[in-house]
Design a protein around this motif. Sequence first.
Motif, PDB file in Angstrom:
ATOM      1  N   SER A  57       0.839  -1.188   0.000  1.00 55.40           N
ATOM      2  CA  SER A  57       0.000   0.000   0.000  1.00 55.40           C
ATOM      3  C   SER A  57       0.877   1.242   0.000  1.00 55.40           C
ATOM      4  O   SER A  57       1.942   1.227   0.634  1.00 55.40           O
ATOM      5  CB  SER A  57      -0.881  -0.017   1.257  1.00 55.40           C
TER       6      SER A  57
ATOM      7  N   LYS B  68      -1.798   1.462  -3.369  1.00 51.98           N
ATOM      8  CA  LYS B  68      -1.851   0.975  -4.742  1.00 51.98           C
ATOM      9  C   LYS B  68      -1.720   2.142  -5.717  1.00 51.98           C
ATOM     10  O   LYS B  68      -1.023   2.062  -6.710  1.00 51.98           O
ATOM     11  CB  LYS B  68      -3.165   0.212  -4.976  1.00 51.98           C
ATOM     12  N   THR B  69      -2.397   3.248  -5.413  1.00 55.85           N
ATOM     13  CA  THR B  69      -2.409   4.409  -6.301  1.00 55.85           C
ATOM     14  C   THR B  69      -1.477   5.495  -5.781  1.00 55.85           C
ATOM     15  O   THR B  69      -1.450   5.774  -4.581  1.00 55.85           O
ATOM     16  CB  THR B  69      -3.847   4.975  -6.409  1.00 55.85           C
TER      17      THR B  69
ATOM     18  N   GLU C  97      -0.880   8.843  -4.851  1.00 53.19           N
ATOM     19  CA  GLU C  97      -1.866   9.853  -4.471  1.00 53.19           C
ATOM     20  C   GLU C  97      -1.415  11.286  -4.757  1.00 53.19           C
ATOM     21  O   GLU C  97      -2.241  12.189  -4.854  1.00 53.19           O
ATOM     22  CB  GLU C  97      -2.232   9.671  -3.004  1.00 53.19           C
TER      23      GLU C  97
ATOM     24  N   PRO D 167      -5.476   7.454 -12.918  1.00 57.80           N
ATOM     25  CA  PRO D 167      -4.409   7.541 -11.920  1.00 57.80           C
ATOM     26  C   PRO D 167      -3.244   6.612 -12.261  1.00 57.80           C
ATOM     27  O   PRO D 167      -3.385   5.688 -13.056  1.00 57.80           O
ATOM     28  CB  PRO D 167      -5.103   7.090 -10.630  1.00 57.80           C
TER      29      PRO D 167
ATOM     30  N   ASN E  76      -0.694   3.792 -10.919  1.00 57.77           N
ATOM     31  CA  ASN E  76      -0.662   2.762  -9.883  1.00 57.77           C
ATOM     32  C   ASN E  76       0.746   2.246  -9.648  1.00 57.77           C
ATOM     33  O   ASN E  76       1.499   2.014 -10.597  1.00 57.77           O
ATOM     34  CB  ASN E  76      -1.553   1.577 -10.269  1.00 57.77           C
ATOM     35  N   ASN E  77       1.070   2.033  -8.383  1.00 57.11           N
ATOM     36  CA  ASN E  77       2.276   1.290  -8.031  1.00 57.11           C
ATOM     37  C   ASN E  77       2.041  -0.164  -8.412  1.00 57.11           C
ATOM     38  O   ASN E  77       0.905  -0.638  -8.424  1.00 57.11           O
ATOM     39  CB  ASN E  77       2.538   1.382  -6.521  1.00 57.11           C
ATOM     40  N   LEU E  78       3.117  -0.879  -8.715  1.00 63.05           N
ATOM     41  CA  LEU E  78       2.991  -2.300  -9.039  1.00 63.05           C
ATOM     42  C   LEU E  78       4.208  -3.058  -8.520  1.00 63.05           C
ATOM     43  O   LEU E  78       5.342  -2.820  -8.962  1.00 63.05           O
ATOM     44  CB  LEU E  78       2.851  -2.507 -10.545  1.00 63.05           C
TER      45      LEU E  78
ATOM     46  N   GLN F  96      -2.154  -7.399 -10.909  1.00 65.55           N
ATOM     47  CA  GLN F  96      -2.410  -6.035 -10.463  1.00 65.55           C
ATOM     48  C   GLN F  96      -2.850  -5.895  -9.009  1.00 65.55           C
ATOM     49  O   GLN F  96      -2.489  -4.911  -8.373  1.00 65.55           O
ATOM     50  CB  GLN F  96      -3.459  -5.379 -11.371  1.00 65.55           C
TER      51      GLN F  96
ATOM     52  N   ASN G 136      -3.191  -5.479  -5.121  1.00 67.27           N
ATOM     53  CA  ASN G 136      -2.153  -5.237  -4.116  1.00 67.27           C
ATOM     54  C   ASN G 136      -2.378  -6.064  -2.849  1.00 67.27           C
ATOM     55  O   ASN G 136      -1.624  -5.927  -1.897  1.00 67.27           O
ATOM     56  CB  ASN G 136      -2.035  -3.752  -3.795  1.00 67.27           C
TER      57      ASN G 136
END
Length: 145
Positions: free
Chosen positions: A39, A41-42, A44, A72, A74-76, A94, A96
């Motif tokens: 966390s 995921k996005t 911000e 947005p 996203n982290n991955l 995808q 999280n």
Amino acid sequence: MILLSKTGIITPKQDKTDIALDFKVDENTDIIKIKYSYSPKTVEDRIAAEQAVSNALKKYSADNINAYAFLPVNNLVTLSFDENGRYRGACHRQPNVQEITISAKNSTPGIINRPVEGGDWRAVLNVHYAGCDIEYKIEIEGVRL
């Protein structure tokens, strides 16, 4: 039996890297269960996200594309596994929050079905994109039937 329990932080400096987490598996282990989450995921920070998209578009000579269409951002961070120095599989998905099973017959898709070998294992956090600090948690459990 818990084989590995770890929390940590991935920073943007670790973008496009792999983080290896070594653990031992007992000889009589039948199933390995993994609970994994990260966390946020996005990303911000909208300014940082817009800059990341703009940089990527410039890198691929796509300056005429609207960067806002890619928000947005996203982290991955995905997982792959090695068993005694051999590739066992990967879960490049995808979500999280994930639960993964490694076993002889009912492994999570992406993981090779074969009996679990005792020995030296490695879980690898594959950092595809880290646009901000990311907190992760992984717990790996060995189960005997």
